[in-house]
Every structure is written in structure tokens, then in C-alpha cells.
Write a protein that holds these residues in place. Sequence first.
Motif, PDB file in Angstrom:
ATOM      1  N   LEU A  99      12.421  18.475  -3.365  1.00  0.00           N
ATOM      2  CA  LEU A  99      12.398  17.289  -3.302  1.00  0.00           C
ATOM      3  C   LEU A  99      11.301  16.882  -2.310  1.00  0.00           C
ATOM      4  N   ALA A 100      11.051  17.630  -1.162  1.00  0.00           N
ATOM      5  CA  ALA A 100      10.065  17.361  -0.512  1.00  0.00           C
ATOM      6  C   ALA A 100       8.600  17.575  -1.172  1.00  0.00           C
ATOM      7  N   GLY A 101       8.596  18.272  -2.175  1.00  0.00           N
ATOM      8  CA  GLY A 101       7.198  18.333  -3.035  1.00  0.00           C
ATOM      9  C   GLY A 101       7.220  17.143  -3.780  1.00  0.00           C
ATOM     10  N   GLN A 102       8.231  16.601  -4.371  1.00  0.00           N
ATOM     11  CA  GLN A 102       8.117  15.385  -5.066  1.00  0.00           C
ATOM     12  C   GLN A 102       7.749  14.007  -4.253  1.00  0.00           C
ATOM     13  N   ILE A 103       8.312  14.176  -2.746  1.00  0.00           N
ATOM     14  CA  ILE A 103       8.173  13.093  -1.972  1.00  0.00           C
ATOM     15  C   ILE A 103       6.424  13.065  -1.694  1.00  0.00           C
ATOM     16  N   GLU A 104       5.872  14.189  -1.564  1.00  0.00           N
ATOM     17  CA  GLU A 104       4.266  14.255  -1.268  1.00  0.00           C
ATOM     18  C   GLU A 104       3.661  13.770  -2.575  1.00  0.00           C
ATOM     19  N   LYS A 105       3.997  14.366  -3.752  1.00  0.00           N
ATOM     20  CA  LYS A 105       3.340  13.933  -4.938  1.00  0.00           C
ATOM     21  C   LYS A 105       3.380  12.210  -5.276  1.00  0.00           C
ATOM     22  N   ALA A 106       4.423  11.756  -4.680  1.00  0.00           N
ATOM     23  CA  ALA A 106       4.716  10.538  -5.024  1.00  0.00           C
ATOM     24  C   ALA A 106       4.026   9.414  -4.009  1.00  0.00           C
ATOM     25  N   GLN A 107       4.206   9.696  -2.702  1.00  0.00           N
ATOM     26  CA  GLN A 107       3.776   9.188  -1.502  1.00  0.00           C
ATOM     27  C   GLN A 107       2.193   9.127  -1.031  1.00  0.00           C
ATOM     28  N   ASP A 108       1.691  10.400  -1.316  1.00  0.00           N
ATOM     29  CA  ASP A 108       0.260  10.478  -0.870  1.00  0.00           C
ATOM     30  C   ASP A 108      -0.688   9.214  -2.010  1.00  0.00           C
ATOM     31  N   PRO A 109      -0.580   9.331  -3.219  1.00  0.00           N
ATOM     32  CA  PRO A 109      -1.279   8.322  -3.764  1.00  0.00           C
ATOM     33  C   PRO A 109      -0.795   6.888  -3.711  1.00  0.00           C
ATOM     34  N   GLU A 110       0.442   6.516  -3.181  1.00  0.00           N
ATOM     35  CA  GLU A 110       0.668   5.183  -2.646  1.00  0.00           C
ATOM     36  C   GLU A 110      -0.357   4.857  -1.458  1.00  0.00           C
ATOM     37  N   ILE A 111      -0.327   5.761  -0.666  1.00  0.00           N
ATOM     38  CA  ILE A 111      -0.926   5.774   0.660  1.00  0.00           C
ATOM     39  C   ILE A 111      -2.392   5.398   0.264  1.00  0.00           C
ATOM     40  N   LYS A 112      -2.968   5.950  -0.495  1.00  0.00           N
ATOM     41  CA  LYS A 112      -4.452   5.764  -0.842  1.00  0.00           C
ATOM     42  C   LYS A 112      -4.629   4.249  -1.551  1.00  0.00           C
ATOM     43  N   THR A 113      -3.673   3.932  -2.397  1.00  0.00           N
ATOM     44  CA  THR A 113      -3.762   2.726  -3.021  1.00  0.00           C
ATOM     45  C   THR A 113      -3.564   1.540  -1.730  1.00  0.00           C
ATOM     46  N   MET A 114      -2.684   1.769  -0.925  1.00  0.00           N
ATOM     47  CA  MET A 114      -2.586   0.635  -0.126  1.00  0.00           C
ATOM     48  C   MET A 114      -3.695   0.558   0.965  1.00  0.00           C
ATOM     49  N   GLN A 115      -4.212   1.545   1.040  1.00  0.00           N
ATOM     50  CA  GLN A 115      -5.540   1.682   1.902  1.00  0.00           C
ATOM     51  C   GLN A 115      -6.661   1.003   1.264  1.00  0.00           C
ATOM     52  N   SER A 116      -6.803   1.282  -0.128  1.00  0.00           N
ATOM     53  CA  SER A 116      -7.726   0.440  -1.016  1.00  0.00           C
ATOM     54  C   SER A 116      -7.563  -0.933  -0.962  1.00  0.00           C
ATOM     55  N   TRP A 117      -6.040  -1.353  -1.095  1.00  0.00           N
ATOM     56  CA  TRP A 117      -5.829  -2.928  -0.802  1.00  0.00           C
ATOM     57  C   TRP A 117      -6.549  -3.623   0.418  1.00  0.00           C
ATOM     58  N   LEU A 118      -6.108  -2.962   1.430  1.00  0.00           N
ATOM     59  CA  LEU A 118      -6.377  -3.397   2.909  1.00  0.00           C
ATOM     60  C   LEU A 118      -7.989  -3.647   3.015  1.00  0.00           C
ATOM     61  N   LYS A 119      -8.638  -2.576   2.255  1.00  0.00           N
ATOM     62  CA  LYS A 119     -10.065  -2.588   2.574  1.00  0.00           C
ATOM     63  C   LYS A 119     -10.670  -3.559   1.729  1.00  0.00           C
ATOM     64  N   SER A 120     -10.072  -3.983   0.395  1.00  0.00           N
ATOM     65  CA  SER A 120     -10.538  -5.018  -0.474  1.00  0.00           C
ATOM     66  C   SER A 120     -10.261  -6.412   0.044  1.00  0.00           C
ATOM     67  N   TRP A 121      -9.039  -6.372   0.919  1.00  0.00           N
ATOM     68  CA  TRP A 121      -8.708  -7.801   1.372  1.00  0.00           C
ATOM     69  C   TRP A 121      -9.272  -7.933   2.688  1.00  0.00           C
ATOM     70  N   GLY A 122      -9.947  -6.932   3.344  1.00  0.00           N
ATOM     71  CA  GLY A 122     -11.014  -7.288   4.557  1.00  0.00           C
ATOM     72  C   GLY A 122     -10.013  -7.100   5.632  1.00  0.00           C
ATOM     73  N   LYS A 123      -8.816  -6.249   5.614  1.00  0.00           N
ATOM     74  CA  LYS A 123      -7.885  -6.270   6.601  1.00  0.00           C
ATOM     75  C   LYS A 123      -7.975  -4.739   7.120  1.00  0.00           C
ATOM     76  N   PRO A 124      -7.595  -4.333   8.458  1.00  0.00           N
ATOM     77  CA  PRO A 124      -7.712  -3.068   8.860  1.00  0.00           C
ATOM     78  C   PRO A 124      -6.331  -2.166   8.599  1.00  0.00           C
ATOM     79  N   GLU A 125      -6.554  -1.095   8.496  1.00  0.00           N
ATOM     80  CA  GLU A 125      -5.410  -0.321   8.196  1.00  0.00           C
ATOM     81  C   GLU A 125      -4.427  -0.406   8.977  1.00  0.00           C
ATOM     82  N   SER A 126      -4.542  -0.759  10.170  1.00  0.00           N
ATOM     83  CA  SER A 126      -3.665  -1.104  11.266  1.00  0.00           C
ATOM     84  C   SER A 126      -4.070  -2.127  12.031  1.00  0.00           C
ATOM     85  N   PRO A 127      -3.495  -3.277  12.518  1.00  0.00           N
ATOM     86  CA  PRO A 127      -4.231  -4.229  13.290  1.00  0.00           C
ATOM     87  C   PRO A 127      -4.510  -3.906  14.422  1.00  0.00           C
ATOM     88  N   SER A 128      -5.672  -4.069  14.945  1.00  0.00           N
ATOM     89  CA  SER A 128      -6.287  -3.773  16.327  1.00  0.00           C
ATOM     90  C   SER A 128      -5.506  -4.799  17.133  1.00  0.00           C
TER      91      SER A 128
END
Length: 217
Positions: A99-128
Motif C-alpha cells: 500500500l505504501a508503494g501504491q501511495i507513492e506511485k499515485a501521489q508523486d505524479p499528482e504533485i508534479k501535475t499540480m505544480q505545473s498547474w500553478l506555474k501555468s496559472w501564474g500562482k506560487p506553489e504556496s502563497p507567500s
Amino acid sequence: MNAFKRALHRPIDHRIAVVGAVTAGALVLAACGGGDDMSGMDHGSSSSASQEAGTSPAKGAFNDADVTFAQSMIVHHQQALEMSQRADGRASDQEVKTLAGQIEKAQDPEIKTMQSWLKSWGKPESPSMDHGDMGHGDGDKPGMMSEQDMKDLMAAKGRDFDRKFAEMMIEHHNGAIEMAKDEQKNGRNAAAKKLAGDVVKTQSAEVKQMQGIVDRL
């Protein structure tokens, strides 16, 4: 005789002129037709690009709820990865390890996806603007473990780790599900809302699985 020759040549010259004109006209039409085809191809490419842009969260409409969802879920997922990575060398139950391996496999790509969204939206990864609140800001992210919780998990091994991991991850997942449902209700961006739906579906199933692990241990 010369007049006769001229009479013979005149129709030939006329025919040549006609043929030449037809040929030139055909070339012009071909060129125009080719231009139309190229234009059609260009429009097709633009249409395809537009369709791709339409499915891209960077190009689609978004609101503050979408931004908050991505920023908060990145932090949430990062802690889930940290917890899962600690299973290596500490977990003894095979289902927990898997299960731990499955969580890593699923959530790591989702992190990268959401980071790309914020970058393209012109928003910081965490609000300053929120840096001053980060010390207690985890209250805004349901299910986040405290620093002490993470230390306790790191100190555990074997069956103790397995139980702590499952219990903590149930709470963590329930927090993510709550955040995802909020995005489904208040978000605007189609891709962000789809990811939220995936989080609800996947993590709800994992919560049931982990509850079974807790009951078994």
C-alpha cells in the motif's frame, strides 16, 4: 503560298495560345487549391491546439478554490509520500508495504501535475502571503500529521509501525478526501475537479483497505 502557310499556322498558334491559357489557369487553380488545403491544415492544427488547450488546466478557467486545492494538496501529498517512504525498512506487514508503494506511485505524479498547474496559472506553489501562518497553517489542511506524529512514526518498527502507519494514513486520507470534496463543490477548473474526483475515489478505497489492516493487526 506564304499566305497559305500563314493561314495554316494561325489556327495552330491559336490552339497553342488556348492550351497555354488553360495550362496557366490550371496552375493558378492548383495553387489556389493548394492554398486552401494548407489553410485547412492550418485551421485543423489550430483547432487541435485549441482542443488541447481546452483540456489543459493552464488554459481553462480557474478560480481561487482551484488554486487553494492545488497548493494545499501538494503539501498534503508530500507528507503522504514522506510517511510512505518510511515504510521501507520499518514495515513488517506485506499489505502495508504494498500500500505504501501504491501511495507513492499515485501521489508523486499528482504533485508534479499540480505544480505545473500553478506555474501555468501564474500562482506560487504556496502563497507567500501565508508564510507567516505556516507554523499553524496545517489546521487549514485536514488530516495533516504533526511533527511529533512524524517522529513517532519514524521511531516505530515492525507491527507497531504497521498499525501506526495505517491509523495515521486513514486520518490523512480522510483529510485529503474532505479537501477534494470541497474542490468538487467550489472549484471551477475541469481538470482540477477531475483530479479531486480521483482523490475521493482512490483514497476512499484505500481508507477501507487500511481499516481492514488495523482490524487485522
